[in-house]
Scaffold this active site. Structure first.
Site, PDB file in Angstrom:
ATOM      1  N   GLU A  82       0.830  -1.212   0.000  1.00 28.75           N
ATOM      2  CA  GLU A  82       0.000   0.000   0.000  1.00 28.75           C
ATOM      3  C   GLU A  82       0.860   1.256   0.000  1.00 28.75           C
ATOM      4  O   GLU A  82       0.600   2.184  -0.745  1.00 28.75           O
ATOM      5  CB  GLU A  82      -0.936  -0.004   1.209  1.00 28.75           C
ATOM      6  CG  GLU A  82      -1.840   1.196   1.301  1.00 28.75           C
ATOM      7  CD  GLU A  82      -2.862   1.301   0.165  1.00 28.75           C
ATOM      8  OE1 GLU A  82      -3.345   2.431  -0.081  1.00 28.75           O
ATOM      9  OE2 GLU A  82      -3.176   0.295  -0.489  1.00 28.75           O
ATOM     10  N   GLY A  92      18.726   7.124  -0.300  1.00 30.35           N
ATOM     11  CA  GLY A  92      20.056   6.807  -0.792  1.00 30.35           C
ATOM     12  C   GLY A  92      20.832   5.920   0.165  1.00 30.35           C
ATOM     13  O   GLY A  92      21.926   5.479  -0.159  1.00 30.35           O
ATOM     14  N   TYR A 130      12.045   1.573  -8.773  1.00 30.25           N
ATOM     15  CA  TYR A 130      11.404   0.269  -8.890  1.00 30.25           C
ATOM     16  C   TYR A 130      11.916  -0.503 -10.098  1.00 30.25           C
ATOM     17  O   TYR A 130      12.171  -1.704 -10.024  1.00 30.25           O
ATOM     18  CB  TYR A 130       9.886   0.424  -8.983  1.00 30.25           C
ATOM     19  CG  TYR A 130       9.248   1.031  -7.761  1.00 30.25           C
ATOM     20  CD1 TYR A 130       9.675   0.715  -6.472  1.00 30.25           C
ATOM     21  CD2 TYR A 130       8.198   1.928  -7.880  1.00 30.25           C
ATOM     22  CE1 TYR A 130       9.086   1.265  -5.356  1.00 30.25           C
ATOM     23  CE2 TYR A 130       7.594   2.491  -6.765  1.00 30.25           C
ATOM     24  CZ  TYR A 130       8.045   2.156  -5.500  1.00 30.25           C
ATOM     25  OH  TYR A 130       7.460   2.704  -4.405  1.00 30.25           O
TER      26      TYR A 130
END
Length: 158
Positions: A82, A92, A130
């Site tokens: 979610e 980072g 991603y």
């Protein structure tokens, strides 16, 4: 660095949810209270789960909230992520990747075959992150949502 959330983490998670909502330009939509979050994560019937990322002082600097979904095609559960959020000052440092790695580990350990989430189309830093991990967009699907008045009307209880 990564651990399951505890009830004591709820205020920090709630604050981070508000930060995420502000980042996503939707702070006015973030109406959940700490009490609701506590009930959802730690009540008698938990609806969701959370992991937190902490810094060297054990301060919560990021979180992942997730729940189980189910694939009729695969015949097994998966995880729907979610929220994934790490404070900008802590980015980072590997915390976001570590949170996703932990959820992937849970999937593999439990025999789940999917880890899924949504990302805003304009959030290119998240998309790049991603995709660098090997995630791929599911462009053939469009998310639909009923909420507020439309949800009540669709329920036939108005």
């Amino acid at each position: 660095m990564i651990r399951p959330a505890t009830p004591a983490d709820v205020p920090a998670i709630h604050a981070l949810i508000r930060e995420l909502a502000a980042y996503e330009r939707a702070l006015e939509e973030a109406k959940a209270t700490e009490e609701q979050l506590h009930e959802a994560l730690f009540g008698s019937h938990p609806a969701a789960y959370a992991h937190v990322a902490t810094d060297s002082t054990d301060s919560v600097i990021g979180y992942a909230i997730w729940f189980l979904n189910f694939s009729t095609w695969r015949g097994v559960h998966g995880i729907y992520l979610e929220d994934l959020y790490v404070r900008p000052t802590a980015r980072g440092g590997g915390h976001g990747k570590a949170l996703l790695t932990e959820l992937a580990r849970i999937c593999v350990q439990r025999g789940f075959q999917r880890l899924e989430w949504s990302v805003l189309n304009w959030n290119t830093p998240a998309i790049d992150f991603y995709e660098a991990l090997g995630a791929r967009p599911q462009n053939e699907w469009t998310v639909y949502r009923l909420t507020d008045e439309a949800l009540v009307e669709a329920s036939g209880t108005s």
